[in-house]
Design a protein around this motif. Structure first.
Motif, PDB file in Angstrom:
ATOM      1  N   ILE A  63       0.836  -1.202   0.000  1.00  0.00           N
ATOM      2  CA  ILE A  63       0.000   0.000   0.000  1.00  0.00           C
ATOM      3  C   ILE A  63       0.873   1.254   0.000  1.00  0.00           C
ATOM      4  CG2 ILE A  63      -1.714   1.320   1.313  1.00  0.00           C
ATOM      5  CD1 ILE A  63      -2.785  -1.452   2.303  1.00  0.00           C
ATOM      6  N   GLU A  64       1.905   1.266   0.809  1.00  0.00           N
ATOM      7  CA  GLU A  64       2.820   2.413   0.854  1.00  0.00           C
ATOM      8  C   GLU A  64       3.491   2.642  -0.499  1.00  0.00           C
ATOM      9  OE1 GLU A  64       3.528   4.949   2.949  1.00  0.00           O
ATOM     10  OE2 GLU A  64       1.760   4.166   3.972  1.00  0.00           O
ATOM     11  N   LEU A  65       3.900   1.563  -1.146  1.00  0.00           N
ATOM     12  CA  LEU A  65       4.526   1.655  -2.463  1.00  0.00           C
ATOM     13  C   LEU A  65       3.551   2.262  -3.476  1.00  0.00           C
ATOM     14  CD1 LEU A  65       7.259   0.921  -3.742  1.00  0.00           C
ATOM     15  CD2 LEU A  65       6.303  -1.335  -4.269  1.00  0.00           C
ATOM     16  N   ALA A  66       2.309   1.850  -3.423  1.00  0.00           N
ATOM     17  CA  ALA A  66       1.289   2.401  -4.327  1.00  0.00           C
ATOM     18  C   ALA A  66       1.049   3.883  -4.039  1.00  0.00           C
ATOM     19  CB  ALA A  66      -0.003   1.613  -4.196  1.00  0.00           C
ATOM     20  N   LYS A  67       1.044   4.258  -2.773  1.00  0.00           N
ATOM     21  CA  LYS A  67       0.869   5.668  -2.406  1.00  0.00           C
ATOM     22  C   LYS A  67       1.996   6.518  -2.981  1.00  0.00           C
ATOM     23  CE  LYS A  67      -1.669   5.038   1.921  1.00  0.00           C
ATOM     24  NZ  LYS A  67      -1.605   5.159   3.386  1.00  0.00           N
ATOM     25  N   GLU A  68       3.228   6.028  -2.854  1.00  0.00           N
ATOM     26  CA  GLU A  68       4.385   6.758  -3.381  1.00  0.00           C
ATOM     27  C   GLU A  68       4.271   6.977  -4.882  1.00  0.00           C
ATOM     28  OE1 GLU A  68       7.874   4.529  -2.326  1.00  0.00           O
ATOM     29  OE2 GLU A  68       7.457   4.680  -0.183  1.00  0.00           O
ATOM     30  N   ARG A  69       3.661   6.033  -5.569  1.00  0.00           N
ATOM     31  CA  ARG A  69       3.570   6.086  -7.027  1.00  0.00           C
ATOM     32  C   ARG A  69       2.205   6.555  -7.531  1.00  0.00           C
ATOM     33  NH1 ARG A  69       7.559   3.006  -5.401  1.00  0.00           N
ATOM     34  NH2 ARG A  69       9.270   2.447  -6.776  1.00  0.00           N
ATOM     35  N   GLU A  70       1.313   6.916  -6.584  1.00  0.00           N
ATOM     36  CA  GLU A  70      -0.021   7.418  -6.926  1.00  0.00           C
ATOM     37  C   GLU A  70      -0.787   6.438  -7.815  1.00  0.00           C
ATOM     38  OE1 GLU A  70      -1.712  10.516  -5.991  1.00  0.00           O
ATOM     39  OE2 GLU A  70      -0.253  10.114  -4.416  1.00  0.00           O
TER      40      GLU A  70
END
Length: 114
Positions: A81-88
């Protein structure tokens, strides 16, 4: 079609990306093999997968995929989830199987090619 439209069609739950729901989606891809995604996916797409690992988000980022939908009710862990947030990149989960989810999107006009 927007990410919000996809959410409604698949009765999906948003994991991350409430602010991304108005982004346009032009194509879709259903695959658990990221090598196939790299070979065939076009820009501004949605990815349906049962694979839940960080490589899915990394692949999506490389291919300008705007949204990842985890099928069969799968949910990613906090690192993903954090990785997806970083990449929008929006993340959603649907209880549908991949075949059914892809069929519903097809039926509503979303195709595999732009």
């Amino acid at each position: 079609m927007t990410i919000q439209d996809v959410k409604s069609i698949l009765n999906a739950d948003v994991i991350y990306g409430d602010g991304l729901m108005e982004q346009e989606i032009h194509t879709a891809c259903g695959s658990d093999m990221m090598s196939d995604v790299l070979a065939f996916v076009k820009d501004q797409s949605v990815l349906l997968t049962g694979l839940v690992n960080p490589q899915v988000v990394r692949t999506a980022d490389m291919m300008d995929i705007r949204c990842i939908i985890f099928v069969r009710g799968k949910c990613p862990d906090e690192d993903i989830i954090e990785l997806a947030k970083e990449r929008e990149i929006a993340l959603m989960s649907t209880s549908l199987r991949m075949f059914t989810a892809c069929g519903l999107l097809w039926e509503n006009g979303l195709r595999g090619e732009g």
